[in-house]
Motif scaffolding. Structure first.
Motif, PDB file in Angstrom:
ATOM      1  N   ILE A 135       0.830  -1.400   0.021  1.00  0.00           N
ATOM      2  CA  ILE A 135      -0.221  -0.092  -0.148  1.00  0.00           C
ATOM      3  C   ILE A 135       1.053   1.247   0.025  1.00  0.00           C
ATOM      4  N   SER A 136       0.887   2.308  -0.778  1.00  0.00           N
ATOM      5  CA  SER A 136       1.323   3.508  -0.727  1.00  0.00           C
ATOM      6  C   SER A 136       0.303   4.303   0.208  1.00  0.00           C
ATOM      7  N   LEU A 137       1.264   5.106   1.069  1.00  0.00           N
ATOM      8  CA  LEU A 137       0.684   5.796   2.098  1.00  0.00           C
ATOM      9  C   LEU A 137       0.500   7.395   1.686  1.00  0.00           C
ATOM     10  N   SER A 138       0.930   7.529   0.356  1.00  0.00           N
ATOM     11  CA  SER A 138       0.772   8.874  -0.094  1.00  0.00           C
ATOM     12  C   SER A 138      -0.747   9.226  -0.380  1.00  0.00           C
ATOM     13  N   ASP A 139      -1.141  10.265   0.104  1.00  0.00           N
ATOM     14  CA  ASP A 139      -2.471  10.588  -0.184  1.00  0.00           C
ATOM     15  C   ASP A 139      -2.393  11.807  -1.361  1.00  0.00           C
ATOM     16  N   ASN A 140      -1.413  11.745  -1.931  1.00  0.00           N
ATOM     17  CA  ASN A 140      -1.211  13.022  -3.384  1.00  0.00           C
ATOM     18  C   ASN A 140      -2.340  12.460  -4.348  1.00  0.00           C
ATOM     19  N   LEU A 141      -2.433  11.152  -4.472  1.00  0.00           N
ATOM     20  CA  LEU A 141      -3.162  10.753  -5.551  1.00  0.00           C
ATOM     21  C   LEU A 141      -4.630   9.819  -5.265  1.00  0.00           C
ATOM     22  N   LYS A 142      -4.720   9.696  -3.988  1.00  0.00           N
ATOM     23  CA  LYS A 142      -6.050   8.982  -3.523  1.00  0.00           C
ATOM     24  C   LYS A 142      -6.230   9.740  -1.981  1.00  0.00           C
ATOM     25  N   PRO A 143      -7.707   9.556  -1.781  1.00  0.00           N
ATOM     26  CA  PRO A 143      -7.920  10.243  -0.486  1.00  0.00           C
ATOM     27  C   PRO A 143      -7.460   9.447   0.726  1.00  0.00           C
ATOM     28  N   THR A 148      -6.619   4.580   4.497  1.00  0.00           N
ATOM     29  CA  THR A 148      -7.237   3.507   5.774  1.00  0.00           C
ATOM     30  C   THR A 148      -7.994   2.385   5.663  1.00  0.00           C
ATOM     31  N   ALA A 149      -8.964   2.744   4.585  1.00  0.00           N
ATOM     32  CA  ALA A 149      -9.828   1.360   4.492  1.00  0.00           C
ATOM     33  C   ALA A 149      -9.468   0.227   4.177  1.00  0.00           C
ATOM     34  N   ARG A 150      -8.525   0.481   3.084  1.00  0.00           N
ATOM     35  CA  ARG A 150      -7.717  -0.648   2.569  1.00  0.00           C
ATOM     36  C   ARG A 150      -6.747  -1.476   3.627  1.00  0.00           C
ATOM     37  N   LEU A 151      -6.073  -0.557   4.379  1.00  0.00           N
ATOM     38  CA  LEU A 151      -5.011  -0.817   5.380  1.00  0.00           C
ATOM     39  C   LEU A 151      -5.819  -1.785   6.365  1.00  0.00           C
ATOM     40  N   GLU A 152      -6.951  -1.263   6.854  1.00  0.00           N
ATOM     41  CA  GLU A 152      -7.519  -1.870   7.745  1.00  0.00           C
ATOM     42  C   GLU A 152      -8.076  -3.390   7.368  1.00  0.00           C
ATOM     43  N   ALA A 153      -8.374  -3.362   6.112  1.00  0.00           N
ATOM     44  CA  ALA A 153      -9.286  -4.349   5.308  1.00  0.00           C
ATOM     45  C   ALA A 153      -7.806  -5.783   5.583  1.00  0.00           C
ATOM     46  N   VAL A 154      -6.865  -5.071   5.075  1.00  0.00           N
ATOM     47  CA  VAL A 154      -5.638  -6.077   4.701  1.00  0.00           C
ATOM     48  C   VAL A 154      -5.084  -6.640   6.060  1.00  0.00           C
ATOM     49  N   SER A 162       3.305  -4.160   3.218  1.00  0.00           N
ATOM     50  CA  SER A 162       4.392  -3.338   2.869  1.00  0.00           C
ATOM     51  C   SER A 162       3.953  -1.793   2.594  1.00  0.00           C
ATOM     52  N   LEU A 163       4.284  -0.921   3.344  1.00  0.00           N
ATOM     53  CA  LEU A 163       3.995   0.680   3.144  1.00  0.00           C
ATOM     54  C   LEU A 163       5.118   1.284   2.329  1.00  0.00           C
ATOM     55  N   TYR A 164       4.721   1.784   1.021  1.00  0.00           N
ATOM     56  CA  TYR A 164       5.629   2.449   0.570  1.00  0.00           C
ATOM     57  C   TYR A 164       5.242   3.935   0.636  1.00  0.00           C
ATOM     58  N   ASN A 165       6.042   4.893   0.380  1.00  0.00           N
ATOM     59  CA  ASN A 165       5.763   6.330   0.611  1.00  0.00           C
ATOM     60  C   ASN A 165       5.150   6.755   2.107  1.00  0.00           C
ATOM     61  N   PRO A 166       5.883   6.159   3.003  1.00  0.00           N
ATOM     62  CA  PRO A 166       5.240   6.081   4.497  1.00  0.00           C
ATOM     63  C   PRO A 166       5.348   7.489   5.137  1.00  0.00           C
ATOM     64  N   ILE A 167       6.119   8.469   4.601  1.00  0.00           N
ATOM     65  CA  ILE A 167       6.217   9.915   5.227  1.00  0.00           C
ATOM     66  C   ILE A 167       7.097  10.665   4.260  1.00  0.00           C
ATOM     67  N   SER A 168       6.786  11.763   4.416  1.00  0.00           N
ATOM     68  CA  SER A 168       7.439  12.826   3.637  1.00  0.00           C
ATOM     69  C   SER A 168       7.137  14.175   4.527  1.00  0.00           C
ATOM     70  N   LYS A 169       8.066  15.273   4.044  1.00  0.00           N
ATOM     71  CA  LYS A 169       7.871  16.583   4.827  1.00  0.00           C
ATOM     72  C   LYS A 169       6.317  17.186   4.739  1.00  0.00           C
ATOM     73  N   ALA A 170       5.995  17.016   3.555  1.00  0.00           N
ATOM     74  CA  ALA A 170       4.479  17.413   3.245  1.00  0.00           C
ATOM     75  C   ALA A 170       3.391  16.373   3.907  1.00  0.00           C
ATOM     76  N   ARG A 171       3.982  15.241   4.517  1.00  0.00           N
ATOM     77  CA  ARG A 171       3.082  14.224   4.857  1.00  0.00           C
ATOM     78  C   ARG A 171       3.554  13.595   6.203  1.00  0.00           C
ATOM     79  N   PRO A 172       3.769  14.337   7.415  1.00  0.00           N
ATOM     80  CA  PRO A 172       4.401  13.812   8.514  1.00  0.00           C
ATOM     81  C   PRO A 172       3.835  12.794   9.245  1.00  0.00           C
TER      82      PRO A 172
END
Ligand code: SAH
Length: 263
Positions: A135-143, A148-154, A162-172
């Protein structure tokens, strides 16, 4: 149309992780298109033109690559890891679908690369021995609600995640929220891997418990892949060596019973 477009995965880091097929596609290109730091990884060859771009304009970069190919160039678009995993291949196809009808005559190929999840798994042991997902944690391209709905289901279905794009300066804050959710469903001692810059000189692998990972969420960065174990994922302790993380291939108890038992 005589131009061509190869969408090439560079692997996680050093050149030894580049496949020979990907190297051949790079060698054959007249024009290389990609995010600057990825292009910097490729030694310049005489006669090749590099078109570096910013990381946040994937569709523009994809369109540019298609235009160059339509003009007769042999173009290679590069991505870190695998180009089909949260990367340029889908961006190119999105541009192709919406773009000039003539672009569909181009010869387009995708050259796979070792994605960060597989490089991280190999560095830690065999955490992907059972069922897993990414799952990509980036919410640049999806709400964020979709994330969270996908994460909870899996998590409830007991996949290794596996969490890709877990964090960035804009998404701390997203990684902390994701690990909090995991802790509400999985045991606090569940192994969690923080794999940073795997395959590069500054590679760092940390094996934590889920409870420790939540505390350490702020220490992850954009070059980190976070992997949360399933209920069967465990450590093999070794004297003088880092533990091995693995997930047995067999599942003996119902994962649904496991997750429901904790909520
Ligand atoms: N196409 C890439 C992923 C792009 S998304 C691939 O297949 O690997 C970018 C995310 O990938 C980063 O935020 C990080 O989570 C992960 N990543 C990329 N390279 C990495 C590496 N060398 N080590 C650990 N994680 C990495």
């Amino acid at each position: 149309m005589t131009g061509s477009l190869a969408i090439v995965g560079l692997g996680p880091g050093e050149a030894r992780y580049l496949t020979p097929a990907a190297q051949a596609a790079l060698d054959a290109a007249s024009d290389l298109v990609g995010y600057g730091p990825y292009l910097d990884r490729i030694p310049a060859r005489a006669g090749q033109t590099k078109h570096a771009s910013d990381n946040r304009v994937e569709i523009d970069r994809a369109r540019h690559a298609l235009e160059l190919a339509a003009a007769g160039k042999s173009v290679a678009v590069v991505s870190g890891g695998d180009p089909g995993v949260f990367a340029m291949a889908a961006a190119v196809f999105e541009a192709l679908e919406a773009g000039e009808p003539g672009w569909r005559k181009l010869a387009i190929t995708v050259e796979p690369g070792i994605t960060a999840m597989l490089a991280a798994a190999a560095a830690a042991g065999a955490p992907l021995g059972g069922d897993f997902c990414a799952i990509s944690l980036s919410d640049n391209l999806k709400p964020w609600e979709v994330v969270t709905a996908r994460l909870e289901a899996v998590l409830r279905a007991d996949f290794v995640v596996s969490l890709y794009n877990p964090i960035s300066k804009a998404r701390p804050w997203q990684l902390g929220k994701a690990l909090e959710l995991a802790l509400s469903i999985r045991a606090p001692e569940t192994p969690v891997i923080f794999a940073r810059a795997i395959g590069r000189a500054d590679e760092a692998l940390r094996i934590l418990s889920l409870a420790e990972a939540l505390e350490a969420a702020g220490t992850a960065d954009m070059a980190t892949l976070v992997m949360i174990g399933a209920s069967g994922t465990r450590l093999i302790a070794r004297q003088g060596r880092a533990p091995l993380v693995y997930t047995p291939r067999s599942v003996t108890k119902s994962p649904c019973a496991t997750s429901q038992g904790r909520t």
